[in-house]
Design a protein around this motif. Structure first.
Motif, short mmCIF file in Angstrom:
data_model
loop_
_atom_site.label_atom_id
_atom_site.label_comp_id
_atom_site.label_asym_id
_atom_site.label_seq_id
_atom_site.Cartn_x
_atom_site.Cartn_y
_atom_site.Cartn_z
N ARG A 39 0.85 -1.19 0.00
CA ARG A 39 0.00 0.00 0.00
C ARG A 39 0.88 1.24 0.00
O ARG A 39 2.01 1.23 0.50
CB ARG A 39 -0.93 0.02 1.21
N GLU A 40 0.34 2.29 -0.59
CA GLU A 40 1.08 3.54 -0.72
C GLU A 40 0.24 4.68 -0.14
O GLU A 40 -0.91 4.88 -0.58
CB GLU A 40 1.41 3.78 -2.19
N PRO A 41 0.80 5.43 0.82
CA PRO A 41 2.12 5.20 1.42
C PRO A 41 2.07 4.04 2.41
O PRO A 41 1.00 3.70 2.92
CB PRO A 41 2.40 6.53 2.13
N GLY A 42 3.23 3.46 2.66
CA GLY A 42 3.29 2.38 3.64
C GLY A 42 4.19 1.25 3.23
O GLY A 42 5.18 1.43 2.53
N LEU A 69 6.85 15.39 -1.78
CA LEU A 69 8.16 14.83 -1.48
C LEU A 69 8.06 13.69 -0.46
O LEU A 69 8.79 12.70 -0.57
CB LEU A 69 9.09 15.93 -0.97
N LEU A 70 7.15 13.79 0.50
CA LEU A 70 6.98 12.71 1.47
C LEU A 70 6.37 11.47 0.81
O LEU A 70 6.80 10.34 1.07
CB LEU A 70 6.11 13.18 2.63
N TYR A 71 5.37 11.68 -0.05
CA TYR A 71 4.80 10.53 -0.78
C TYR A 71 5.85 9.90 -1.69
O TYR A 71 5.93 8.67 -1.78
CB TYR A 71 3.59 10.97 -1.60
N LEU A 72 6.62 10.73 -2.35
CA LEU A 72 7.64 10.19 -3.25
C LEU A 72 8.72 9.44 -2.47
O LEU A 72 9.25 8.42 -2.95
CB LEU A 72 8.27 11.33 -4.06
N ALA A 73 9.03 9.90 -1.27
CA ALA A 73 9.99 9.18 -0.43
C ALA A 73 9.48 7.79 -0.10
O ALA A 73 10.23 6.80 -0.14
CB ALA A 73 10.25 9.96 0.86
N SER A 74 8.18 7.69 0.19
CA SER A 74 7.58 6.38 0.47
C SER A 74 7.64 5.49 -0.76
O SER A 74 7.98 4.30 -0.68
CB SER A 74 6.13 6.56 0.93
N GLN A 75 7.29 6.05 -1.93
CA GLN A 75 7.32 5.28 -3.17
C GLN A 75 8.72 4.78 -3.49
O GLN A 75 8.93 3.62 -3.86
CB GLN A 75 6.78 6.14 -4.31
#
Length: 212
Positions: A39-42, A69-75
């Motif tokens: 799952r994204e984010p996660g 940027l935080l979502y992209l870091a998770s991805q």
């Protein structure tokens, strides 16, 4: 199916993503195809920490580009740590959202420059994306009704206005029109059995469950 697939399920909150992801994973397992649900984010330890931050309804004032940027870091963490290694081992991956969600939510929803977001994604993810994306499309008012029946309060993004979610919905539909070979749009306002039948057709198109 001649290769392990990376499948993503997208849609606004309340469109039925969890049910469809459950169905996809179950069908893959029934066909004895190794699969992994993410799952994204996660998913990763880093991603889960980011998820708790990004969806915290008590947290206000996060700048839209900070969100990106935080979502992209998770991805990025998820691709490097989980998704690419799974595919390399022959395991299919089913994702509850991925990078398209950032374009829809932060691009169309927040009004950020889509091309700028895509440029950052290309740099970080190096063009990595799902082989197929299932877009569950339904009217915002119906999605809100479904969400109101859930237990627990809405998260930070679910708490946004109906206008915000309509912009997100239209963003997803724009993405689907841009990449018709990757996206499969499903009318998620239909009864569940009809929705799952369309999902089954997607699997058959990839060679899963197809009869000789």
């Amino acid at each position: 199916m001649d290769r392990p697939l990376f499948l993503s399920v997208e849609g606004i909150d309340g469109s039925g993503k969890t049910t469809v992801v459950d169905f996809l994973v179950r069908r893959l397992e029934e066909h004895r195809i190794p699969c992994l649900r993410v799952r994204e984010p996660g998913t990763t330890r880093v991603g889960e920490r980011l998820r708790s931050l990004l969806l915290d309804s008590r947290l206000e004032g996060i700048h839209p580009w900070t969100e990106v940027l935080l979502y992209l870091a998770s991805q990025n963490q998820q691709v490097k740590e989980v998704i690419r290694p799974a595919l390399a081992k022959g395991t299919c991956v089913v994702a509850d959202r991925f990078a398209d969600a950032t374009l829809a939510y932060q691009g169309w929803g927040r009004g950020l420059d889509i091309r700028a977001i895509e440029a950052v994604q290309r740099e970080v993810l190096q063009g990595f994306r799902p082989h197929k994306t299932l877009l569950l499309d339904c009217p915002v008012d119906l999605a809100l009704q479904r969400r109101s029946a859930r237990t627990g309060g809405p998260d930070r993004l679910e708490s946004e206005s109906a206008d915000f979610h309509e912009r997100v919905r239209q963003g997803y539909l724009n993405l689907a029109r841009r990449e018709p070979q990757r996206f499969v749009v499903v009318d998620a306002s239909k009864p569940l059995d009809r929705v799952l039948r369309q999902v089954e057709h997607l699997l058959e198109s990839t060679g899963i469950g197809r009869t000789a």
